[in-house]
Design an enzyme around this catalytic site. Structure first.
Site, PDB file in Angstrom:
ATOM      1  N   PHE A  52      -3.961   0.252  13.702  1.00  0.00           N
ATOM      2  CA  PHE A  52      -3.606   0.215  12.278  1.00  0.00           C
ATOM      3  C   PHE A  52      -4.240   1.397  11.536  1.00  0.00           C
ATOM      4  O   PHE A  52      -3.563   2.155  10.843  1.00  0.00           O
ATOM      5  CB  PHE A  52      -4.113  -1.127  11.727  1.00  0.00           C
ATOM      6  CG  PHE A  52      -3.721  -1.466  10.327  1.00  0.00           C
ATOM      7  CD1 PHE A  52      -2.486  -2.037  10.045  1.00  0.00           C
ATOM      8  CD2 PHE A  52      -4.606  -1.256   9.274  1.00  0.00           C
ATOM      9  CE1 PHE A  52      -2.139  -2.380   8.749  1.00  0.00           C
ATOM     10  CE2 PHE A  52      -4.267  -1.597   7.974  1.00  0.00           C
ATOM     11  CZ  PHE A  52      -3.031  -2.171   7.713  1.00  0.00           C
ATOM     12  N   GLU A  53      -5.550   1.577  11.735  1.00  0.00           N
ATOM     13  CA  GLU A  53      -6.248   2.656  11.028  1.00  0.00           C
ATOM     14  C   GLU A  53      -5.759   4.027  11.507  1.00  0.00           C
ATOM     15  O   GLU A  53      -5.622   4.956  10.714  1.00  0.00           O
ATOM     16  CB  GLU A  53      -7.769   2.543  11.239  1.00  0.00           C
ATOM     17  CG  GLU A  53      -8.380   1.213  10.819  1.00  0.00           C
ATOM     18  CD  GLU A  53      -8.718   1.132   9.318  1.00  0.00           C
ATOM     19  OE1 GLU A  53      -8.437   2.095   8.598  1.00  0.00           O
ATOM     20  OE2 GLU A  53      -9.263   0.077   8.895  1.00  0.00           O
ATOM     21  N   TRP A 112      -6.354  -3.643  14.675  1.00  0.00           N
ATOM     22  CA  TRP A 112      -6.894  -2.885  13.537  1.00  0.00           C
ATOM     23  C   TRP A 112      -7.184  -1.431  13.909  1.00  0.00           C
ATOM     24  O   TRP A 112      -7.059  -0.518  13.084  1.00  0.00           O
ATOM     25  CB  TRP A 112      -8.165  -3.548  12.989  1.00  0.00           C
ATOM     26  CG  TRP A 112      -7.870  -4.582  11.938  1.00  0.00           C
ATOM     27  CD1 TRP A 112      -7.795  -5.930  12.133  1.00  0.00           C
ATOM     28  CD2 TRP A 112      -7.618  -4.355  10.548  1.00  0.00           C
ATOM     29  NE1 TRP A 112      -7.503  -6.549  10.940  1.00  0.00           N
ATOM     30  CE2 TRP A 112      -7.387  -5.618   9.940  1.00  0.00           C
ATOM     31  CE3 TRP A 112      -7.554  -3.215   9.738  1.00  0.00           C
ATOM     32  CZ2 TRP A 112      -7.107  -5.775   8.592  1.00  0.00           C
ATOM     33  CZ3 TRP A 112      -7.270  -3.366   8.387  1.00  0.00           C
ATOM     34  CH2 TRP A 112      -7.049  -4.637   7.823  1.00  0.00           C
ATOM     35  N   GLU A 166      -9.337 -12.056   3.703  1.00  0.00           N
ATOM     36  CA  GLU A 166      -8.389 -11.715   4.776  1.00  0.00           C
ATOM     37  C   GLU A 166      -9.177 -11.786   6.070  1.00  0.00           C
ATOM     38  O   GLU A 166      -9.429 -10.782   6.729  1.00  0.00           O
ATOM     39  CB  GLU A 166      -7.819 -10.301   4.551  1.00  0.00           C
ATOM     40  CG  GLU A 166      -6.699  -9.923   5.518  1.00  0.00           C
ATOM     41  CD  GLU A 166      -6.288  -8.451   5.384  1.00  0.00           C
ATOM     42  OE1 GLU A 166      -6.994  -7.682   4.703  1.00  0.00           O
ATOM     43  OE2 GLU A 166      -5.270  -8.066   5.980  1.00  0.00           O
ATOM     44  N   HIS A 219      -4.286 -11.635  -0.181  1.00  0.00           N
ATOM     45  CA  HIS A 219      -4.301 -12.474   1.033  1.00  0.00           C
ATOM     46  C   HIS A 219      -4.912 -13.852   0.809  1.00  0.00           C
ATOM     47  O   HIS A 219      -4.248 -14.854   0.968  1.00  0.00           O
ATOM     48  CB  HIS A 219      -4.998 -11.771   2.209  1.00  0.00           C
ATOM     49  CG  HIS A 219      -4.281 -10.546   2.664  1.00  0.00           C
ATOM     50  ND1 HIS A 219      -3.053 -10.612   3.260  1.00  0.00           N
ATOM     51  CD2 HIS A 219      -4.598  -9.233   2.578  1.00  0.00           C
ATOM     52  CE1 HIS A 219      -2.634  -9.383   3.544  1.00  0.00           C
ATOM     53  NE2 HIS A 219      -3.559  -8.523   3.129  1.00  0.00           N
ATOM     54  N   HIS A 275      -8.563  -7.546  -2.646  1.00  0.00           N
ATOM     55  CA  HIS A 275      -8.329  -8.140  -1.339  1.00  0.00           C
ATOM     56  C   HIS A 275      -9.536  -9.049  -1.092  1.00  0.00           C
ATOM     57  O   HIS A 275     -10.677  -8.596  -1.237  1.00  0.00           O
ATOM     58  CB  HIS A 275      -8.371  -7.075  -0.247  1.00  0.00           C
ATOM     59  CG  HIS A 275      -7.104  -6.305  -0.052  1.00  0.00           C
ATOM     60  ND1 HIS A 275      -6.665  -5.361  -0.914  1.00  0.00           N
ATOM     61  CD2 HIS A 275      -6.186  -6.358   0.953  1.00  0.00           C
ATOM     62  CE1 HIS A 275      -5.531  -4.843  -0.461  1.00  0.00           C
ATOM     63  NE2 HIS A 275      -5.207  -5.425   0.667  1.00  0.00           N
ATOM     64  N   HIS A 285       0.836  -1.197   0.000  1.00  0.00           N
ATOM     65  CA  HIS A 285       0.000   0.000   0.000  1.00  0.00           C
ATOM     66  C   HIS A 285       0.873   1.249   0.000  1.00  0.00           C
ATOM     67  O   HIS A 285       1.848   1.324   0.737  1.00  0.00           O
ATOM     68  CB  HIS A 285      -0.936  -0.013   1.206  1.00  0.00           C
ATOM     69  CG  HIS A 285      -1.912  -1.145   1.154  1.00  0.00           C
ATOM     70  ND1 HIS A 285      -3.158  -1.017   0.603  1.00  0.00           N
ATOM     71  CD2 HIS A 285      -1.799  -2.449   1.518  1.00  0.00           C
ATOM     72  CE1 HIS A 285      -3.790  -2.190   0.661  1.00  0.00           C
ATOM     73  NE2 HIS A 285      -2.982  -3.078   1.207  1.00  0.00           N
ATOM     74  N   PHE A 318      -2.577   5.072   9.807  1.00  0.00           N
ATOM     75  CA  PHE A 318      -2.767   5.566   8.437  1.00  0.00           C
ATOM     76  C   PHE A 318      -3.168   7.039   8.431  1.00  0.00           C
ATOM     77  O   PHE A 318      -2.759   7.793   7.559  1.00  0.00           O
ATOM     78  CB  PHE A 318      -3.782   4.707   7.676  1.00  0.00           C
ATOM     79  CG  PHE A 318      -3.138   3.515   7.050  1.00  0.00           C
ATOM     80  CD1 PHE A 318      -2.344   3.651   5.911  1.00  0.00           C
ATOM     81  CD2 PHE A 318      -3.264   2.255   7.613  1.00  0.00           C
ATOM     82  CE1 PHE A 318      -1.721   2.558   5.343  1.00  0.00           C
ATOM     83  CE2 PHE A 318      -2.637   1.155   7.053  1.00  0.00           C
ATOM     84  CZ  PHE A 318      -1.864   1.305   5.912  1.00  0.00           C
ATOM     85  N   ASP A 343       2.712  -6.081   2.092  1.00  0.00           N
ATOM     86  CA  ASP A 343       1.501  -5.358   2.492  1.00  0.00           C
ATOM     87  C   ASP A 343       1.774  -3.931   2.991  1.00  0.00           C
ATOM     88  O   ASP A 343       1.486  -2.979   2.274  1.00  0.00           O
ATOM     89  CB  ASP A 343       0.708  -6.171   3.529  1.00  0.00           C
ATOM     90  CG  ASP A 343      -0.786  -5.898   3.474  1.00  0.00           C
ATOM     91  OD1 ASP A 343      -1.223  -5.170   2.565  1.00  0.00           O
ATOM     92  OD2 ASP A 343      -1.524  -6.414   4.347  1.00  0.00           O
ATOM     93  N   ASP A 344       2.294  -3.803   4.216  1.00  0.00           N
ATOM     94  CA  ASP A 344       2.489  -2.474   4.804  1.00  0.00           C
ATOM     95  C   ASP A 344       3.823  -2.385   5.551  1.00  0.00           C
ATOM     96  O   ASP A 344       3.844  -2.351   6.788  1.00  0.00           O
ATOM     97  CB  ASP A 344       1.351  -2.178   5.803  1.00  0.00           C
ATOM     98  CG  ASP A 344      -0.018  -2.314   5.170  1.00  0.00           C
ATOM     99  OD1 ASP A 344      -0.377  -1.463   4.343  1.00  0.00           O
ATOM    100  OD2 ASP A 344      -0.722  -3.304   5.482  1.00  0.00           O
TER     101      ASP A 344
HETATM  102 ZN   LIG Z   1      -3.315  -5.119   1.668  1.00  0.00          ZN
END
Ligand SMILES: [Zn+2]
Ligand SMILES: *[C@@H]1O[C@H](CO)[C@@H](O)[C@H](O)[C@H]1NC(C)=O
Ligand SMILES: *[C@@H]1O[C@H](CO)[C@@H](O)[C@H](O)[C@H]1NC(C)=O
Ligand SMILES: *[C@@H]1O[C@H](CO)[C@@H](O)[C@H](O)[C@H]1NC(C)=O
Ligand SMILES: *[C@@H]1O[C@H](CO)[C@@H](O)[C@H](O)[C@H]1NC(C)=O
Length: 530
Positions: A226-227, A223, A378, A403, A375, A133, A230, A460-461
């Protein structure tokens, strides 16, 4: 004797039964030839099982095999542990020096690192990265030490303990969630320990931590962070001058890990300038194209990069429809840059592919060719609507599956993806960090690999997972998921797959294969002397 097998009476039938029972019971040892045959058949079926190795490759393969056997005996076995806790074990770089000084294979530590060393330093895996990403491409180090050190960088400490950034000619206005913006250069000038502060900023931009199980006990918890990250990243990387250097730096970090080609998921955010004006998306695509050209001019063996235009799956049907239309338009305008379309964001809480079916049918209705790179799967929510993304991705003719963690639960979909050559983009560290699997030996992709399913490996990241390049993920796939049966042929096929299943047009694909083959041959000749 023949009559025994063609019984004409019940008496002979009984006799046959007796003999058969006896064969089974009296000779209880299975046939060793049959056993060999079964093992051979299984090996031939795995990823790389039909790759023919040269003599030099076989030599290196047996070396790798020995190293792996030793590595599997040590504790902790890195792929069994959370990546954050063993990265330092995998990564110790003075390995080569130790290796030269010590007899090979005696020192466990050396062996452990040696495998990673091979993966990283010797272009085993020149290849392509097909699932990264764009806002998590570059190391947090670079972001803090380069991007945040530029003038006019403002920071705001959010009510939730995170940070936001914005470059601006004037102090930005307070926003909900964050009341006070400070200029970073003046703030740093007042601090006694700038290094510690910078480290805390890096912590804000990555999930990496020493105690991941405590920090992120559940999928929801990880998550959520994670968000947030970003959001923190976006103010930094969408500032136009940073954006340009950032993309270039991203290509550089990959290139240093022998990656020759990149397919980048790019979201909807627009680049902005100091005075607050924004650029349209065509501008960003042009920058991607220009920077890739610039990078290629400086690194002639680099093949290039393409964009997979992405939109967040939390948005409305009409927004997604608009994005699909935009993607179609941009693909016509920049066919060399734009490879296709994807939906991103957490599947478990986001909307499904089926929910967007109307928007996603647009290209085929309009008779436009917009390849999908969804995606899908996942998730570990087997049998739910989310889990059906796997099926729907294939029904929408996805070109690859991002994924595909859930794919092994769907035999029909699995078969279809195999027959159509729809590769699974396997990102093991991502799956582990986002709590889908803890011990990577239990990753479902082990089934795909032993079944020779089309698979490519990606990261991925990288910013969030504390990796650069693909070597860490390759390490986990090769040593953990693939187990002892994964061999040099597996590595070779995985590397070739990354070009084979890329969106590159045939001519460029051929070129990429040629460049790759040269690098691979060099790797073999460098290492078969070890
Ligand atoms: Zn991804
Ligand atoms: C950031 O990186 C760019 C490009 O690599 C370089 O030109 C610039 O001087 C760096 N800036 C800082 C503040 O380190
Ligand atoms: C983010 O940075 C701030 C400021 O240094 C720090 O107080 C906070 O603990 C950091 N947050 C995380 C999650 O690391
Ligand atoms: C990309 O490069 C072209 C040719 O050098 C130039 O005209 C154009 O302005 C550049 N685009 C952007 C967005 O920088
Ligand atoms: C998928 O491909 C098949 C076969 O080429 C085609 O008939 C079908 O319309 C495609 N479906 C979509 C949603 O594009």
């Amino acid at each position: 004797m023949q009559s025994l097998f063609w019984p004409t009476s019940s008496r002979t039938a009984n006799l046959v039964l007796l003999i058969l029972v006896c064969i089974k019971e009296c000779i209880s040892m299975p046939d060793p030839h049959q056993r060999d045959l079964m093992l051979k058949q299984e090996l031939a079926q795995q990823v790389g099982g039909s790759v023919e190795l040269t003599q030099a490759e076989e030599h290196l393969d047996s070396l790798l095999h020995q190293l792996k056997i030793k590595e599997m005996a040590i504790s902790p076995f890195p792929p069994a542990k959370h990546f954050f806790k063993v990265r330092h074990l995998i990564q110790k770089s003075p390995v080569f020096k130790l290796l030269q000084k010590m007899p090979k294979g005696k020192n466990r530590f050396v062996v452990k690192c040696f495998l990673y060393f091979i993966l990283q330093n010797y272009s085993v895996l020149p290849g392509a990265a097909l699932h990264i990403h764009s806002s998590a491409l570059v190391s947090a180090n670079w972001l803090v030490l380069n991007a945040t050190y530029r003038p006019y960088c403002y920071i705001c400490f959010t009510w939730e303990g995170s940070v936001w950034f914005q470059f601006s000619a004037h102090t930005p206005l307070p926003r909900l969630g964050c009341s006070l913006w400070s200029r970073l250069d003046t703030l740093r000038a007042r601090l006694s320990d700038v290094t510690a502060f910078d480290k805390s900023l890096m912590q804000n931009l990555t999930l990496f931590t020493d105690d991941p199980e405590t920090a992120y006990p559940t999928q929801d918890a990880v998550w959520e962070r994670f968000e947030k990250i970003f959001v923190a990243l976006s103010g930094l990387v969408t500032y136009a001058p940073v954006f340009k250097d950032y993309i270039y730096q991203g290509l550089k970090e990959l290139y240093e890990d022998n990656i020759m080609y990149l397919e980048l998921r790019v979201g909807q955010s627009r680049a902005y300038e100091l005075d607050g004006t924004t650029h349209d998306k065509a501008w960003s695509l042009e920058v991607y194209r220009n920077l890739t050209e610039q990078f290629r001019a400086a690194h002639p063996d680099f093949i290039g990069s393409r964009i997979i235009y992405s939109i967040h799956r939390s948005l409305s049907v009409s927004k997604v429809k608009q994005a699909v239309q935009e993607a179609i338009k941009m693909q016509r305008q920049y066919p060399d840059v734009l490879a296709g379309f994807d939906l991103v964001g957490r599947e478990d809480t986001g909307r499904s592919i089926w929910y967007f079916r109307e928007a996603l049918s647009l290209p085929s209705e309009l008779k436009k060719d917009l390849p999908f790179y969804f995606h899908a799967g996942e998730t570990d929510l087997d049998g739910t609507e989310v889990d059906r993304n796997i099926i729907d991705a294939l029904l929408f003719n996805t070109s690859r599956i991002g994924h595909g963690f859930a794919l092994v639960h769907h035999p029909v979909a699995k078969k279809l993806s195999r027959n159509r050559g729809v590769a699974v983009e396997l990102c093991p560290i991502s799956n582990q960090v986002l709590n889908l699997v803890s011990d990577l030996r239990n990753h479902p992709a082990g089934v795909l690999m032993s079944d020779g399913h089309p698979v490519v490996v990606s990261s991925d990241d990288p910013t969030l997972f504390g990796t650069t390049g693909l070597s860490y993920d390759f390490y986990e796939v090769f040593v953990g998921i693939g187990g002892l049966s994964a061999n040099l042929g597996t590595l070779k096929e995985l590397a070739i797959n990354s070009i084979r299943y890329s969106s590159l047009l045939p001519q460029l694909k051929d070129k990429a294969m040629k460049v790759w083959q040269e690098k691979w041959d060099k790797f073999i000749s460098d290492n078969s002397k070890l």
